[in-house]
Design an enzyme around this catalytic site. Structure first.
Site, PDB file in Angstrom:
ATOM      1  N   ASP A 295      -0.201   4.435  -8.824  1.00 41.56           N
ATOM      2  CA  ASP A 295      -0.328   4.444  -7.370  1.00 41.56           C
ATOM      3  C   ASP A 295      -0.960   3.129  -6.936  1.00 41.56           C
ATOM      4  O   ASP A 295      -2.088   2.816  -7.330  1.00 41.56           O
ATOM      5  CB  ASP A 295      -1.208   5.628  -6.941  1.00 41.56           C
ATOM      6  CG  ASP A 295      -1.111   5.943  -5.463  1.00 41.56           C
ATOM      7  OD1 ASP A 295      -0.793   5.019  -4.674  1.00 41.56           O
ATOM      8  OD2 ASP A 295      -1.355   7.106  -5.078  1.00 41.56           O
ATOM      9  N   ARG A 297      -1.374   2.232  -3.701  1.00 46.90           N
ATOM     10  CA  ARG A 297      -1.805   2.315  -2.305  1.00 46.90           C
ATOM     11  C   ARG A 297      -3.296   2.034  -2.157  1.00 46.90           C
ATOM     12  O   ARG A 297      -4.071   2.170  -3.110  1.00 46.90           O
ATOM     13  CB  ARG A 297      -1.491   3.708  -1.740  1.00 46.90           C
ATOM     14  CG  ARG A 297      -0.023   3.980  -1.551  1.00 46.90           C
ATOM     15  CD  ARG A 297       0.217   5.417  -1.117  1.00 46.90           C
ATOM     16  NE  ARG A 297      -0.126   6.369  -2.175  1.00 46.90           N
ATOM     17  CZ  ARG A 297       0.006   7.685  -2.051  1.00 46.90           C
ATOM     18  NH1 ARG A 297       0.459   8.202  -0.911  1.00 46.90           N
ATOM     19  NH2 ARG A 297      -0.318   8.481  -3.057  1.00 46.90           N
TER      20      ARG A 297
END
Length: 363
Positions: A295, A297
């Site tokens: 991930d 983000r």
């Protein structure tokens, strides 16, 4: 008066250059290199790079190096020596795992062990920031600023620029206006623009939530395939609409729509990951084969926007404990985690199981 761009503006220019296939020059602690993204490299520029130096290096992430069985003598990057007869097709074959199963042996690959690695790290980081495959050709050059000036290229102090990429850019609200929606006629849309030239982010305000009380909130990462096309491969679309409906029923809430498509790797790379999933890899394995982390983000953006809007406490609609932890660490108190379990179907059940098993989602 000076019209020269500052370091924030220069790094935005560098991202755009890499996306278009234009090399950039970087310097760090007296070392200089010409950086070009592998994904956007063409034959003419590859030939130009060879005219500059006999030794070309392809910097890739350790995640991608692991797939290729290439030695990585650094915790972030591997520096693969580019063969003398290598073409752009070879570069993209190393960068892109699309044909890995058809060509499992892409080596043997020789990796550099000695020498400074900072510019290779910066090169890969900037490719990620440009939403490209994280692979870049790195060519050492004796001088930086003068070389860039002579060839009309962007020059970056990699140390200063690197820190900017790892710091949240200040957000400025561009405009906000009333927006009646299906979920609630009492809606308002706020548009925020970061100063570093990145994507804009949106805050959808439903009702008139009080700033001194915990607000029902959702951090939703953009998902074109799920939110717009109704993809059955994920649960994003149903989560978006369920969150909006929940807020509409409650009479108030804040939904932050963050442009971090594909867990922060961009739509093109997300589609590459989908293609790998069709080959039998799960969502985490696909990201790793592409050279990304599980991930990519940054949920601190959501915390920044909430604070800009005057909120310091939230009831967070999420199944992801990492969002709760990130909110808390960024100064936003999460007084309650509100589950949002919707959208499971036969086509995404394996995907959701992977999110639970490997990413810690509470499903």
């Amino acid at each position: 008066m000076s019209l020269r761009p500052n370091i924030t503006e220069l790094q935005a220019r560098a991202r755009a250059d890499l996306r278009m296939g234009v090399p950039v020059v970087m310097g760090f602690e007296g070392n200089f290199a010409l950086i070009a993204a592998a994904e956007t490299m063409d034959a003419a520029r590859l030939a130009d790079l060879r005219d500059i130096s006999e030794t070309l290096v392809l910097a890739i992430t350790t995640r991608r190096a692991e797939t290729l069985k290439a030695r990585a003598y650094d915790d972030l990057v591997a520096r693969v020596v580019v063969p003398k007869d290598a073409t752009c097709t070879w570069l993209r074959g190393i960068a892109d795992p699309a044909d890995d199963l058809m060509m499992p042996m892409k080596g043997p690959l020789t990796s550099l062990r000695d020498g400074p690695v900072s510019l290779s790290r910066a090169a890969v980081t900037f490719c990620k920031a440009a939403r490209l495959l994280p692979a870049a050709v790195v060519v050492d050059i004796p001088t930086g600023p003068s070389f860039a000036a002579n060839h009309g290229l962007t020059y970056l102090d990699a140390g200063a620029a690197y820190s900017i990429l790892h710091t949240n850019s200040p957000m400025n609200e561009v405009v906000h206006a009333r927006l009646p929606m299906t979920a609630s006629e009492a809606g308002r849309l706020h548009i925020f623009r970061p100063e570093d030239g990145g994507e804009e982010h949106y805050a959808i305000e439903i009702g008139k939530p009080l700033r001194d009380k915990p607000v029902l909130a959702r951090l939703h990462s953009a998902c074109f395939t799920g939110d717009v096309l109704g993809s059955l491969k994920c649960d994003c679309g149903p989560q978006l609409h369920a969150a909006m409906t929940h807020m509409g029923s409650a009479g108030e809430g804040i939904l932050l729509y963050l442009n971090q498509e594909g867990r922060g790797i961009g739509l093109a790379n997300k589609m590459r990951a989908y293609s790998l999933q069709d080959q039998g890899f799960d969502t985490v394995q696909a990201n790793h084969r592409l050279g990304f982390e599980d991930d990519e983000r940054d949920f601190r953006i959501g915390a920044d926007l909430l604070q800009r809007l005057g909120f310091s406490q939230v009831r967070l609609l999420t199944n992801n404990p990492k969002k709760v932890n990130m909110m808390e660490s960024a100064g936003v108190s999460v007084v309650e985690r509100v589950p949002l379990k919707v959208g499971e179907n036969p086509l995404n059940s394996a995907y959701l199981a992977t999110k639970a098993a490997k990413s810690g989602h509470l499903l």
